[in-house]
Motif scaffolding. Structure first.
Motif, PDB file in Angstrom:
ATOM      1  N   ILE A 257     -15.116  -2.873   4.560  1.00  0.00           N
ATOM      2  CA  ILE A 257     -14.809  -2.951   3.111  1.00  0.00           C
ATOM      3  C   ILE A 257     -13.398  -1.853   2.875  1.00  0.00           C
ATOM      4  CG2 ILE A 257     -15.388  -2.874   0.682  1.00  0.00           C
ATOM      5  CD1 ILE A 257     -18.200  -3.335   1.616  1.00  0.00           C
ATOM      6  N   PRO A 258     -12.342  -2.777   2.998  1.00  0.00           N
ATOM      7  CA  PRO A 258     -11.039  -1.677   2.780  1.00  0.00           C
ATOM      8  C   PRO A 258     -10.977  -1.212   1.400  1.00  0.00           C
ATOM      9  CG  PRO A 258     -10.522  -3.920   4.065  1.00  0.00           C
ATOM     10  CD  PRO A 258     -12.104  -3.922   3.588  1.00  0.00           C
ATOM     11  N   VAL A 259     -10.829  -0.159   1.132  1.00  0.00           N
ATOM     12  CA  VAL A 259     -10.851   0.549   0.015  1.00  0.00           C
ATOM     13  C   VAL A 259      -9.343   1.160  -0.381  1.00  0.00           C
ATOM     14  CG1 VAL A 259     -11.718   2.260  -1.927  1.00  0.00           C
ATOM     15  CG2 VAL A 259     -13.334   0.983  -0.088  1.00  0.00           C
ATOM     16  N   ALA A 260      -8.560   0.691  -1.426  1.00  0.00           N
ATOM     17  CA  ALA A 260      -7.374   1.256  -1.639  1.00  0.00           C
ATOM     18  C   ALA A 260      -7.123   1.592  -3.140  1.00  0.00           C
ATOM     19  CB  ALA A 260      -6.291   0.558  -0.959  1.00  0.00           C
ATOM     20  N   ASN A 261      -6.593   2.721  -3.329  1.00  0.00           N
ATOM     21  CA  ASN A 261      -6.191   2.930  -4.817  1.00  0.00           C
ATOM     22  C   ASN A 261      -4.856   3.550  -4.990  1.00  0.00           C
ATOM     23  OD1 ASN A 261      -8.886   2.810  -6.657  1.00  0.00           O
ATOM     24  ND2 ASN A 261      -9.441   3.674  -4.594  1.00  0.00           N
ATOM     25  N   ASP A 263      -1.438   4.428  -7.304  1.00  0.00           N
ATOM     26  CA  ASP A 263      -1.038   4.604  -8.506  1.00  0.00           C
ATOM     27  C   ASP A 263       0.415   5.228  -8.397  1.00  0.00           C
ATOM     28  OD1 ASP A 263      -0.162   5.639 -10.975  1.00  0.00           O
ATOM     29  OD2 ASP A 263      -1.919   6.820 -11.326  1.00  0.00           O
ATOM     30  N   ALA A 264       1.314   3.967  -8.610  1.00  0.00           N
ATOM     31  CA  ALA A 264       2.824   4.331  -8.276  1.00  0.00           C
ATOM     32  C   ALA A 264       3.511   3.310  -9.390  1.00  0.00           C
ATOM     33  CB  ALA A 264       3.212   3.800  -6.881  1.00  0.00           C
ATOM     34  N   GLU A 265       3.714   3.726 -10.578  1.00  0.00           N
ATOM     35  CA  GLU A 265       4.446   2.968 -11.572  1.00  0.00           C
ATOM     36  C   GLU A 265       5.712   2.653 -11.453  1.00  0.00           C
ATOM     37  OE1 GLU A 265       5.002   6.710 -14.684  1.00  0.00           O
ATOM     38  OE2 GLU A 265       3.223   5.315 -15.168  1.00  0.00           O
ATOM     39  N   ARG A 266       6.453   3.607 -10.701  1.00  0.00           N
ATOM     40  CA  ARG A 266       7.849   3.262 -10.520  1.00  0.00           C
ATOM     41  C   ARG A 266       8.122   2.493  -8.995  1.00  0.00           C
ATOM     42  NH1 ARG A 266      10.552   9.137 -11.948  1.00  0.00           N
ATOM     43  NH2 ARG A 266       9.665   9.495 -14.230  1.00  0.00           N
ATOM     44  N   LEU A 267       7.118   1.927  -8.678  1.00  0.00           N
ATOM     45  CA  LEU A 267       7.247   1.264  -7.155  1.00  0.00           C
ATOM     46  C   LEU A 267       7.983   0.037  -7.437  1.00  0.00           C
ATOM     47  CD1 LEU A 267       6.234   1.745  -4.383  1.00  0.00           C
ATOM     48  CD2 LEU A 267       4.519  -0.066  -4.837  1.00  0.00           C
ATOM     49  N   GLN A 268       9.231  -0.066  -6.366  1.00  0.00           N
ATOM     50  CA  GLN A 268      10.233  -1.366  -6.518  1.00  0.00           C
ATOM     51  C   GLN A 268       9.988  -2.303  -5.320  1.00  0.00           C
ATOM     52  OE1 GLN A 268      13.941   0.415  -6.897  1.00  0.00           O
ATOM     53  NE2 GLN A 268      13.556   1.674  -8.306  1.00  0.00           N
ATOM     54  N   GLU A 279     -11.853  -6.367  -5.924  1.00  0.00           N
ATOM     55  CA  GLU A 279     -12.821  -5.797  -6.149  1.00  0.00           C
ATOM     56  C   GLU A 279     -12.566  -4.258  -5.729  1.00  0.00           C
ATOM     57  OE1 GLU A 279     -17.568  -5.672  -6.004  1.00  0.00           O
ATOM     58  OE2 GLU A 279     -16.528  -7.306  -5.255  1.00  0.00           O
ATOM     59  N   PHE A 280     -12.066  -4.155  -4.521  1.00  0.00           N
ATOM     60  CA  PHE A 280     -11.908  -2.879  -3.851  1.00  0.00           C
ATOM     61  C   PHE A 280     -10.438  -2.223  -3.605  1.00  0.00           C
ATOM     62  CE2 PHE A 280     -15.610  -5.075  -2.004  1.00  0.00           C
ATOM     63  CZ  PHE A 280     -16.764  -4.052  -2.575  1.00  0.00           C
ATOM     64  N   VAL A 281      -9.622  -3.091  -3.732  1.00  0.00           N
ATOM     65  CA  VAL A 281      -8.011  -2.483  -3.568  1.00  0.00           C
ATOM     66  C   VAL A 281      -7.511  -2.687  -5.176  1.00  0.00           C
ATOM     67  CG1 VAL A 281      -5.931  -3.173  -2.628  1.00  0.00           C
ATOM     68  CG2 VAL A 281      -7.861  -3.560  -1.288  1.00  0.00           C
ATOM     69  N   HIS A 282      -7.227  -1.583  -5.560  1.00  0.00           N
ATOM     70  CA  HIS A 282      -6.328  -1.411  -6.907  1.00  0.00           C
ATOM     71  C   HIS A 282      -5.310  -0.969  -6.693  1.00  0.00           C
ATOM     72  CE1 HIS A 282     -10.772  -2.156  -8.329  1.00  0.00           C
ATOM     73  NE2 HIS A 282     -11.021  -0.983  -7.614  1.00  0.00           N
TER      74      HIS A 282
END
Length: 355
Positions: A257-261, A263-268, A279-282
């Motif tokens: 079950i790959p899990v990723a979070n 948080d990079a609001e300026r990502l281009q 479900e597991f990748v946010h």
């Protein structure tokens, strides 16, 4: 080493010099250093045997390159450099001819306070491609040791190709000047944590061909992150408000079950060429995203319909981007995905590979 010493003696030999004197030794230091610039570092160090006059000349070299040397050679040279040099090392490159974690740790400790520029360590050159591939896939994990990596406070760039030794980062210390880090052919037991507290200036991070379970990154100044072929990876967490480009390629395939979070609001720019499960990748909010590369559709790992569904679920996560890249292989028809884009404002670029 004997051949290097012989070459050094030949360099300064002047027929009929008499009394052991030679013409080159009478030159000022800056000219002698300029001559040594034209030799490899191993040969330059060998000039210390010529006479007392030559003992400290090589320590004026700002760039040191130890290529195809015994793993113990850099430690001996750096110990002498530390005693003799009035200058700092501006660039250091080491490619030993054997894999030796203990000797590598020894000279890294000596180099840390002396270096004010890039560090390039390539241990993998000592192994064949077949041996490296075997270690990547898990062969001989138990035989690989750790390299004690000290704090390089003034190093500006670090390139480590470790032949699947494990880098043991220091528990305390700050890499104040480090802007770029490249980690290749490595392994770790447990997780790798890279934080702004340790790496306050880090802007570019590349991790390629590694064996690690978790990667945790927290840095407000990171601009570009590239992760590829990280075997065994199960969890990826990135908090990087200033991140502009993220590439995650060929990771997570060994995780149940790959899990990723993220948080990079300026990502281009985002390349997500790995499995995706909402479900597991946010992926967080990415209002600045304009270029997107989706999970590939290939029959190498799943049936085409399953991979197409994964890709479709990933694309539904985004309302709009200016440029979309989609990879399909093994004859998958472009029309197969038409239903996913009929109502989409995305610009679609198909990279066909029908081999």
């Amino acid at each position: 080493m004997e051949s290097d010493e012989a070459a050094a003696r030949f360099l300064v030999a002047v027929p009929g010099g008499g009394g052991g004197s030679d013409f080159l030794s009478r030159l000022p230091d800056h000219l002698l250093v300029d001559i040594l610039h034209r030799l490899c570092t191993k040969e330059a160090v060998a000039t210390t045997v010529l006479s007392r006059r030559w003992r400290a000349v090589w320590a004026g070299l700002p760039h040191l390159n130890f290529d195809d040397v015994d793993p113990s050679a850099p430690a001996r040279a750096l110990a002498s450099y530390q005693d003799l040099a009035a200058f700092e090392i501006q660039r250091l490159a080491v490619s030993p001819n054997q894999v030796d974690a203990q000797e590598t740790s020894a000279w890294l400790a000596l180099a840390a306070p002396l270096l004010s520029g890039p560090l390039d360590l390539n241990i993998s050159r000592a192994l064949s491609k077949e041996a490296l591939d075997n270690l990547l896939m898990g062969g001989g994990d138990g035989d690989q040791e750790a390299v004690e990596f000290p704090c390089f406070e003034r190093a500006t760039e670090v390139r480590l190709d470790l032949a699947f030794l494990a880098p043991a980062l220091p528990p305390v210390g700050v890499f104040h000047a480090l802007r770029s880090m490249f980690l290749h052919n490595f392994r770790c037991q447990g997780q790798i944590i890279l934080s702004a507290m340790m790496l306050p200036s880090l802007q570019h991070l590349t991790m390629n061909r590694g064996r690690c379970l978790n990667v945790l990154i927290n840095s407000e100044f990171l601009i570009c992150v590239h992760l590829s072929y990280l075997m065994l990876l199960q969890q990826l967490a990135i908090v990087a408000p200033g991140l502009q480009q993220l590439e995650v390629v060929h990771c997570f395939y060994d995780a149940p079950i790959p899990v990723a979070n993220i948080d990079a609001e300026r990502l281009q720019v985002l390349s997500w060429e790995v499995p995706y499960d909402a479900e597991f990748v946010h992926l967080g909010e990415m209002p600045c995203l304009w270029r997107l590369r989706a999970p590939p559709i290939s029959m190498f790992r799943w049936q085409a319909i399953q991979m197409a569904q994964i890709c479709a679920r990933f694309l539904k996560r985004f309302a709009a981007v200016n440029h979309l890249e989609l990879q399909m292989s093994l004859g998958v028809s472009a029309s197969f995905l038409d239903a996913f884009f009929l109502q989409s404002p995305l610009q679609l670029k198909l990279l066909r590979n029908d081999s």
